[in-house]
Every structure is written in C-alpha cells, then in structure tokens.
Design a protein around this motif. Sequence first.
Motif, PDB file in Angstrom:
ATOM      1  N   CYS A 348      28.096  19.114 -48.715  1.00  4.25           N
ATOM      2  CA  CYS A 348      27.689  18.140 -50.062  1.00  4.25           C
ATOM      3  C   CYS A 348      26.102  18.124 -50.115  1.00  4.25           C
ATOM      4  CB  CYS A 348      28.287  16.689 -49.736  1.00  4.25           C
ATOM      5  SG  CYS A 348      27.183  15.916 -48.453  1.00  4.25           S
ATOM      6  N   ASP A 349      25.688  17.814 -51.478  1.00  6.41           N
ATOM      7  CA  ASP A 349      24.373  17.946 -51.830  1.00  6.41           C
ATOM      8  C   ASP A 349      24.302  16.935 -52.928  1.00  6.41           C
ATOM      9  OD1 ASP A 349      21.433  19.592 -51.338  1.00  6.41           O
ATOM     10  OD2 ASP A 349      21.755  18.804 -53.370  1.00  6.41           O
ATOM     11  N   PRO A 350      23.132  16.136 -53.076  1.00 11.12           N
ATOM     12  CA  PRO A 350      23.212  15.178 -54.354  1.00 11.12           C
ATOM     13  C   PRO A 350      22.672  15.978 -55.734  1.00 11.12           C
ATOM     14  CG  PRO A 350      21.838  14.227 -52.577  1.00 11.12           C
ATOM     15  CD  PRO A 350      22.117  15.601 -52.195  1.00 11.12           C
ATOM     16  N   GLN A 351      22.267  17.067 -55.583  1.00  6.19           N
ATOM     17  CA  GLN A 351      21.951  17.757 -56.981  1.00  6.19           C
ATOM     18  C   GLN A 351      22.310  19.425 -56.781  1.00  6.19           C
ATOM     19  OE1 GLN A 351      21.116  16.605 -59.909  1.00  6.19           O
ATOM     20  NE2 GLN A 351      20.644  14.390 -59.063  1.00  6.19           N
ATOM     21  N   GLY A 352      22.581  19.788 -55.574  1.00  5.10           N
ATOM     22  CA  GLY A 352      22.546  21.263 -55.395  1.00  5.10           C
ATOM     23  C   GLY A 352      23.895  21.818 -55.417  1.00  5.10           C
ATOM     24  N   LEU A 353      25.336  21.087 -55.756  1.00  2.00           N
ATOM     25  CA  LEU A 353      26.461  21.498 -55.648  1.00  2.00           C
ATOM     26  C   LEU A 353      26.559  22.647 -56.646  1.00  2.00           C
ATOM     27  CD1 LEU A 353      28.984  18.269 -55.117  1.00  2.00           C
ATOM     28  CD2 LEU A 353      27.926  20.031 -53.454  1.00  2.00           C
ATOM     29  N   GLU A 354      26.427  22.500 -57.863  1.00  2.00           N
ATOM     30  CA  GLU A 354      26.327  23.684 -58.840  1.00  2.00           C
ATOM     31  C   GLU A 354      25.813  24.904 -58.544  1.00  2.00           C
ATOM     32  OE1 GLU A 354      26.022  23.447 -63.411  1.00  2.00           O
ATOM     33  OE2 GLU A 354      26.698  21.385 -62.650  1.00  2.00           O
ATOM     34  N   THR A 355      24.397  24.811 -58.122  1.00  2.00           N
ATOM     35  CA  THR A 355      23.714  25.943 -57.698  1.00  2.00           C
ATOM     36  C   THR A 355      24.294  26.691 -56.787  1.00  2.00           C
ATOM     37  OG1 THR A 355      22.183  24.391 -56.956  1.00  2.00           O
ATOM     38  CG2 THR A 355      21.359  25.330 -59.125  1.00  2.00           C
ATOM     39  N   ALA A 356      24.619  25.937 -55.691  1.00  2.00           N
ATOM     40  CA  ALA A 356      25.126  26.203 -54.302  1.00  2.00           C
ATOM     41  C   ALA A 356      26.524  27.105 -54.631  1.00  2.00           C
ATOM     42  CB  ALA A 356      25.391  25.381 -53.347  1.00  2.00           C
ATOM     43  N   ALA A 357      27.541  26.361 -55.479  1.00  2.00           N
ATOM     44  CA  ALA A 357      28.674  26.901 -55.842  1.00  2.00           C
ATOM     45  C   ALA A 357      28.887  28.390 -56.383  1.00  2.00           C
ATOM     46  CB  ALA A 357      29.614  25.896 -56.747  1.00  2.00           C
ATOM     47  N   ALA A 358      27.483  28.696 -56.939  1.00  2.00           N
ATOM     48  CA  ALA A 358      27.226  30.055 -57.876  1.00  2.00           C
ATOM     49  C   ALA A 358      26.913  30.932 -56.857  1.00  2.00           C
ATOM     50  CB  ALA A 358      26.216  29.708 -58.789  1.00  2.00           C
ATOM     51  N   ILE A 359      26.545  30.733 -55.488  1.00  6.03           N
ATOM     52  CA  ILE A 359      26.410  31.804 -54.590  1.00  6.03           C
ATOM     53  C   ILE A 359      26.917  31.653 -53.304  1.00  6.03           C
ATOM     54  CG2 ILE A 359      24.001  32.170 -55.606  1.00  6.03           C
ATOM     55  CD1 ILE A 359      22.872  30.470 -53.057  1.00  6.03           C
TER      56      ILE A 359
END
Length: 441
Positions: A348-359
């Motif tokens: 989990c991450d407060p802001q980085g879920l979308e950017t992490a899901a991309a990679i």
Amino acid sequence: MNICVVGTGYVGLVTGACFADLGNQVVCLDIDERKIGLLREGKLPIYEPGLDEVVQRNAQAGRLTFTTSYPEALQDAEVVFVAVGTPSGVDGEADLRHVREVAETIADVVEHEIIVINKSTVPVGTGDWVSEIMRKRCGDGVHFSVVSNPEFLREGSAVHDFMHPDRIVLGSEDRAAAQCVAHLYLPLRATVMVTDLRTAEMIKYASNAFLATRISFINEIAAICDELGADVKEVAFGMGCDRRIGHHFLQAGLGWGGSCFPKDVMALAHMAEIHGTHPQLLRAVMDINRAQRRRVVRWLRDALGTLDEKTIGVLGLSFKPNTDDVRESPSIEVIRMLQNEGAQIRACDPQGLETAAAILDHVAFCQSPYETAQGCHALVLATEWEDFRYLDWPRIRAAMQGRVLIDGRNFYDPETMAQAGFDYRPIGRGIRLNPQNPATI
Ligand code: NAD
C-alpha cells in the motif's frame, strides 16, 4: 517577463507555476498530450503538496497556460527553461535525446532573440553542445544565449524549495544573459552564484553525489553497528551535533533512490570514466546502496526459512514520503527481489498506488496497512509516510500469519513493536530477528 517552460514534469510544472506566481507570464509546454489535457482541465498529472493551489491560482489569473505547440509557446518568450527528463542510458550515461530534441525544435521555431536556460541535470559540456546545435540550426540574425541553471528542489517539498532556495546557480559564457536570469529570481532574495557553464553543470552532479555519499556512509556504519551491537540512530545523532557534519542525510535505511540520485551518481561515474579518471568512491557509494536492499531480503529469507510462497506486506511504494514518484524506489527494488524468490507481495501507499501499478506485476495493491497485513508472514516498512507512523499495531499483528516486521527506515520504537508482539528488526540498531522454526511461522 514572458517565459516558456519546456517539460511539465516535477521540475517544469513547479518552475512554471512558481514563476507565474512571481508575476511572470508563463507558457508550459509538453509533448505529452495527456498531461497538457489534464492541466487545461485544472487537474494535476502528478502529486506534489501545495502545487495544485499555485497552478489553479495562476491559471485562473491568466498568467499560466499550457500547450503542446512549440510555435505558440515560443511566440512571445524572452527566455525558455528546459526541464525535460535526462534518464540513464544503457551504460549509465545520461540519455540526452530529449534535450537534443528540444534544442533542435527551439532553433527551428524561434525567430527572435532568446535565452535558453537549462534546468535539466545534464553532463558537463552539454551547454556547449546545445549552443552548437542551435548555432547550426538557428535562422540568420537570431541571437541566442545558453545558461545553465541546475535545479535543487526536492519532490515532496518542491514548491517550498523553489520559493526558498539555498542558492541559485547560473552558468554562462554570456554574463548579460546570466544577469537577466538572475533578475527573474530577485523576488526570492536568494544567494545567486554566477559561474561558467561547465562549473554550473558540475555543481549539480557533485551536490547529488555528495548527498548520496552521506547516505551510503551512514548505511555502511549501520552494517558495522549491527555486527557490533551499537545503535546507528544514536551514532548519527551524535555525529550530526558536530556543526562540521550536521544532521541531514544521515538516516540509515533501505538506501537512496528516486528519479535523481541513482541516475546522477551513475552518470557522474560514467563521465569520470570516459575521461580517464577512476571514480572509486562513487562506485562504492552505489555498491553500498545496492547492498542495503539485498541485506533486508536476506534477513527475511533467513527469518522465514524461504521466501518461496511466503506473503510479504510492503508499506510504502514511493521512493520517499509525500510524492507519488516510484522511479528507482528502494521499495520497488525490494519487491522485485522478493518476487524473484517466489514471494507473494501485498502493498500500500498513500499516493503511489497508480504509479507503482504501472510498473509492477502480480502485486496485491491494498488501500491501507491493515488490508496489506492480511495473511502476511512478514511486513516491511519501506517508505516512512507519516500515515504509517501511528498504526493500531495489535490489529496489524492479528491480521498477519507471521510476526516479522522489518523497519527499513528506523521509523518505529523497538519497545512498542516488541510489546505488540512483533519480531522486529530495524537497520543498524543491533537488534536481530529471533531465529525461528520456519514451520511455525
Ligand atoms: P519528468 O519525467 O517528471 O518530466 C519531464 C517532462 O518532459 C515529461 O512530462 C515529458 O513528457 C517532457 N518532455 C520530454 N521530451 C520533451 C520534448 N521534446 N518537448 C517537450 N516536453 C518534453 O522529469 P523531472 O523529474 O521533472 O526532471 C526533469 C529534469 O530535472 C531531469 O534532468 C532531472 O534530473 C532534473 N531534476 C529533477 C528533480 C526532481 O526532483 N524530479 C530535481 C532536480 C533536478
């Protein structure tokens, strides 16, 4: 002044918005139509605290506009800031393809006098190279100057950093052009240093390499502390009280990452090598950093017997708190190493879920640390978001299958963690995981 900013990423968008806030007329240009589309709708393509407000205010006041068209952006521009990406190339060198494209396009489009100011982090000599490209392509009678103005802002506090810089570095062979750029920064009342192009370019690399060196230094001390039973947190505090040393960048942990340090240290080492010097210290700084990630993975493997089919929860994906940027994030590197050994990851991450899901592939992305902890054999705190500081630890412990907690940022109090029933291991504090029978974990 009429300003064009090329590249609306973390640096370009902050630069454009802040210069507009200082009363200038700014056009931000990007070739990414999605980003420009979002900005025109009043939405930010990145997460950066406080930036939304500055962008909205200035867009509404008509001082800040967005475009994908070079002719439109350069039409009235007196100065153009270049803030495009300079990622690593195959050999660790800085890949300058975007800088080249921008220099060529400006030269082809501009028909009036202009100052090209480079904010991207570029190898020493790039300013001269940009001048050469422009000299060859600019129309007759078009006068231009090139200024290096390296950027030192930090993601997560970028607006504050831009508005309160420790120093402004300007490098140029054209002192009048450097003075003109200095004028833009006058409202900030910052120390302005004017030097030559190459020195300015080197100041940026030397600064980032030095900061990375401090972190690798304390991480090496942490590894020694772990063996000798000393506490690196207190060692760092004791060192930092010495005014010659100071407290900054002395936090032991998973090591440095992000969109700048890794590529910049590598590019500086590459520059040194192709010019015949042997950058031993820079190589060691990078080695120590890689070792930090491997060390944590080894602790987990040793504690759990094997990582194959074990479920590991990771708190934090961004490379540091208060950003959604996951480029070269230590967390992402640890996740990939764990996955290589067969572990299942929840994160989990407060802001980085979308950017992490991309990679990242095959990760169960969760909305909270509590959801992340479900069924985990071990947890790793990878990014020290404030959101993760005060958690209901008994609840987390109850949700887990195992009880191992690796604190990759020395963020928690060892006693509290022990009381909550965790087998807790921070970095460099002389606290080890209890050897356990993997079958009971
Ligand atoms: P970024 O990847 O967030 O943004 C770069 C932007 O440039 C992208 O939006 C991309 O679409 C755009 N771009 C690429 N080619 C283009 C072209 N030909 N014309 C117009 N736009 C183009 O990058 P960033 O993090 O803002 O970094 C930019 C530079 O600043 C890098 O050199 C970086 O090393 C340096 N820097 C970054 C930071 C930081 O914290 N991110 C701090 C200091 C310096």
